[in-house]
Design a protein around this motif. Structure first.
Motif, short mmCIF file in Angstrom:
data_model
loop_
_atom_site.label_atom_id
_atom_site.label_comp_id
_atom_site.label_asym_id
_atom_site.label_seq_id
_atom_site.Cartn_x
_atom_site.Cartn_y
_atom_site.Cartn_z
N GLY A 58 6.66 1.11 -2.16
CA GLY A 58 5.22 1.29 -2.04
C GLY A 58 4.82 2.73 -2.26
N ARG A 59 3.62 3.04 -1.84
CA ARG A 59 3.03 4.35 -2.07
C ARG A 59 2.58 4.95 -0.74
N LEU A 60 2.99 6.19 -0.51
CA LEU A 60 2.60 6.88 0.72
C LEU A 60 1.22 7.51 0.56
N THR A 61 0.36 7.25 1.53
CA THR A 61 -0.93 7.94 1.61
C THR A 61 -0.91 8.82 2.86
N LYS A 62 -2.00 9.49 3.10
CA LYS A 62 -2.06 10.35 4.29
C LYS A 62 -2.03 9.52 5.57
N LYS A 63 -2.50 8.27 5.47
CA LYS A 63 -2.59 7.44 6.67
C LYS A 63 -1.43 6.47 6.85
N GLU A 64 -0.92 5.93 5.74
CA GLU A 64 0.06 4.85 5.86
C GLU A 64 0.80 4.65 4.54
N LEU A 65 1.81 3.77 4.59
CA LEU A 65 2.47 3.30 3.39
C LEU A 65 1.72 2.09 2.87
N LEU A 66 1.36 2.10 1.60
CA LEU A 66 0.78 0.92 0.97
C LEU A 66 1.91 0.15 0.33
N PRO A 67 2.36 -0.94 0.95
CA PRO A 67 3.57 -1.62 0.48
C PRO A 67 3.37 -2.27 -0.89
N HIS A 68 4.43 -2.25 -1.69
CA HIS A 68 4.42 -2.85 -3.03
C HIS A 68 4.87 -4.30 -2.94
N HIS A 69 4.45 -5.10 -3.93
CA HIS A 69 4.84 -6.51 -3.95
C HIS A 69 6.36 -6.67 -4.03
N GLU A 70 7.04 -5.75 -4.72
CA GLU A 70 8.50 -5.85 -4.82
C GLU A 70 9.15 -5.84 -3.45
N LEU A 71 8.62 -5.05 -2.54
CA LEU A 71 9.19 -4.98 -1.19
C LEU A 71 9.06 -6.31 -0.47
N ALA A 72 7.92 -6.99 -0.67
CA ALA A 72 7.71 -8.27 0.00
C ALA A 72 8.79 -9.28 -0.36
N LEU A 73 9.28 -9.25 -1.61
CA LEU A 73 10.28 -10.21 -2.07
C LEU A 73 11.71 -9.69 -1.94
N SER A 74 11.87 -8.46 -1.47
CA SER A 74 13.19 -7.84 -1.41
C SER A 74 13.99 -8.35 -0.22
N THR A 75 15.28 -8.51 -0.43
CA THR A 75 16.17 -8.89 0.67
C THR A 75 16.43 -7.72 1.61
N ALA A 76 15.97 -6.51 1.24
CA ALA A 76 16.15 -5.33 2.09
C ALA A 76 15.01 -5.14 3.07
N ILE A 77 14.00 -5.98 3.04
CA ILE A 77 12.82 -5.78 3.88
C ILE A 77 13.15 -6.02 5.35
N SER A 78 12.54 -5.25 6.21
CA SER A 78 12.79 -5.34 7.64
C SER A 78 12.35 -6.69 8.21
N ASN A 79 13.14 -7.21 9.12
CA ASN A 79 12.78 -8.46 9.80
C ASN A 79 11.71 -8.24 10.87
N GLN A 80 11.37 -6.98 11.13
CA GLN A 80 10.39 -6.66 12.17
C GLN A 80 8.95 -6.71 11.66
N ILE A 81 8.78 -6.83 10.37
CA ILE A 81 7.42 -6.90 9.81
C ILE A 81 6.80 -8.24 10.18
N PRO A 82 5.55 -8.25 10.68
CA PRO A 82 4.91 -9.53 11.05
C PRO A 82 4.82 -10.49 9.87
N ARG A 83 5.04 -11.75 10.18
CA ARG A 83 5.01 -12.81 9.16
C ARG A 83 4.07 -13.92 9.63
N ILE A 84 3.36 -14.48 8.68
CA ILE A 84 2.50 -15.63 8.98
C ILE A 84 2.89 -16.78 8.07
#
Length: 451
Positions: free
Chosen positions: A367-393
């Motif tokens: 994703g892209r870092l801004t002054k306030k937060e990381l704007l996550p990229h779609h690739e991260l959402a589908l990545s097997t490296a993504i954290s299990n702590q991210i909220p899921r619905i």
């Protein structure tokens, strides 16, 4: 199918397909529609029931009927790939030669749309690095998208002429060349190929195949493995290419053990008796396919990675600790405003690739870092490296399809901020839940259109 078959095609069928015109027509009259898929072992955890297993590929299955894959969210989540069964034999080759037992640098030279690349990415040792190349610009985007869905970050996608890989002599341990061909193996699947077939096309394809191999074989290490395949029946594109490789490039044919019950036909090339494996649709549940395997014996110089400078990135990994699994060993690269992650052990290799090739995709875009937060990229959402702590619905089928259409989503939830939209436990992409609305961040160019 047409009642008229060119006499030259009939002659070729007798020579290469080893059947006469009547048998050829009988095969084409068969009503069975063969649909096969290969499961993604890093995402799919359930067993496939009431379906036949493809014997030469542990993750391959025949389906009882062909569904509308576009309307299956699990397809978009990258839990499986729709692939022709015969070509999955490459999985068996990798395992038979124990290539999967240790880390490799692997090149899929003619990779789009990505079936064989996703297969390699699954069967190779997890510490390997896969480079998937496609020369045609209009096809490389599809290749990159399919590898993004597959989810592994040990992948680089390149958009280069095969000749460009001569700049990386002795670099790769494994090279797969699924060469452009006359397509006669697809006669049953795509009858248009019959009208497009000609002896001239076969000869042109044979010349192109030799050019592709000549232009790129120097990138394979001494004792490296070449897997060569086509979807053609023509001996000029198959066994004669095998003889040409032995005669001109010091390649050694490798036999591949296989179960005779699979009905795969082993052939020998006319001059050097090279081992080849043909898949005929009247013998196997699959389309026409040829594959042969070689070991490179020629000694040659290797690419000097010492001339590659690794500059220290200014990225603080602490920014990613809530987004990436703790156990993931990665290094971060900054590309413009985006953060890419690649396996830490392949940082030098990726830099070497970047030094001499055009890279379409490298690792996973976090994703892209801004002054306030990381704007996550779609690739991260589908990545097997993504954290299990991210909220899921979890979404219903109807809501998941609405999400995949990039339509407005209505949800009742206490969760706020960035969340993963999931179906059957598998992430589809990002949503951001605000106090009065849900922002759908599914990529516009990926959205499905109402059927």
């Amino acid at each position: 199918m047409s009642n008229f078959l060119p006499s030259k095609l009939i002659t070729a069928l007798k020579k290469d397909f080893q059947i006469d015109e009547e048998e050829f027509r009988r095969i084409h009259r068969q009503q069975e529609q063969i649909t096969s898929i290969r499961l993604n072992p890093t995402k799919w955890t359930k067993a496939f029931e009431n379906t036949d297993h493809i014997p030469w590929c542990p993750t391959g299955y025949y389906l009882n009927e062909r569904p509308i894959f576009t309307l299956d969210p699990l397809f978009h989540a990258g839990t499986y790939y729709v692939q022709e069964a015969s070509s999955m034999f490459i999985d068996h080759i990798i395992r038979s030669l124990n290539i999967d037992k240790k880390a490799s640098l692997a090149l899929d030279l003619c990779a789009a749309p990505g079936g064989k690349s996703t297969l390699l990415n699954s069967v190779l040792h997890p510490d390997s690095l896969l480079v998937s190349n496609e020369i045609i610009k209009t096809r490389v985007n599809v290749l990159a998208d399919n590898l993004t869905k597959w989810g592994n970050f040990n992948v680089v996608v390149t958009n280069n002429d095969p000749q460009s890989f001569n700049r990386l002599p002795g670099f790769f341990d494994l090279m797969l060349v699924d060469a452009p061909c006359s397509g006669s193996g697809m006669f049953r699947k795509d009858e248009q190929t019959i009208s497009e077939w000609s002896e001239e096309t076969v000869n042109l394809c044979s010349q192109r195949q030799q050019r592709i191999l000549s232009d790129s074989l120097s990138t394979l290490k001494e004792d490296g493995i070449l897997i060569y395949s086509t979807c053609s029946y023509s001996i000029e594109e198959n066994e004669e290419i095998a003889d040409w490789l032995v005669a001109n490039h010091d390649m050694q044919s490798i036999p591949i053990p296989h179960d005779l019950a699979w009905q795969i036909e082993e052939t020998r090339s006319p001059k050097f008796q090279c081992h080849g494996y043909r898949f005929y649709p009247h013998k196997v549940r699959g389309e026409g396919f040829y594959v042969a395997c070689f070991r490179k014996k020629k000694n040659q110089p290797t690419f000097n990675t010492k001339k590659i400078k690794i500059e220290k990135t200014q990225l603080d990994k602490a920014y990613l600790k809530n987004w990436i699994k703790i156990e993931t060993e990665f290094t971060g690269l900054l590309f413009k405003d985006d953060i890419l992650i690649i396996p830490i052990q392949h940082e030098l290799n990726v830099k070497a690739l970047q030094h001499v090739l055009y890279l379409k995709k490298a690792g996973t875009n976090v994703g892209r870092l801004t002054k306030k937060e990381l704007l996550p990229h779609h690739e991260l959402a589908l990545s097997t490296a993504i954290s299990n702590q991210i909220p899921r619905i979890e979404l219903s089928l109807e809501t998941a399809l609405q999400y995949l259409r990039k339509a407005e989503i209505q949800l009742t939830t206490e969760v706020k901020g960035w969340v993963l939209a999931c179906y059957d436990g598998h992430p589809l992409g990002w949503m951001k839940i605000l106090p009065n609305r849900v922002n759908n961040y599914y990529p516009k160019e990926w959205r499905i259109i109402n059927l």
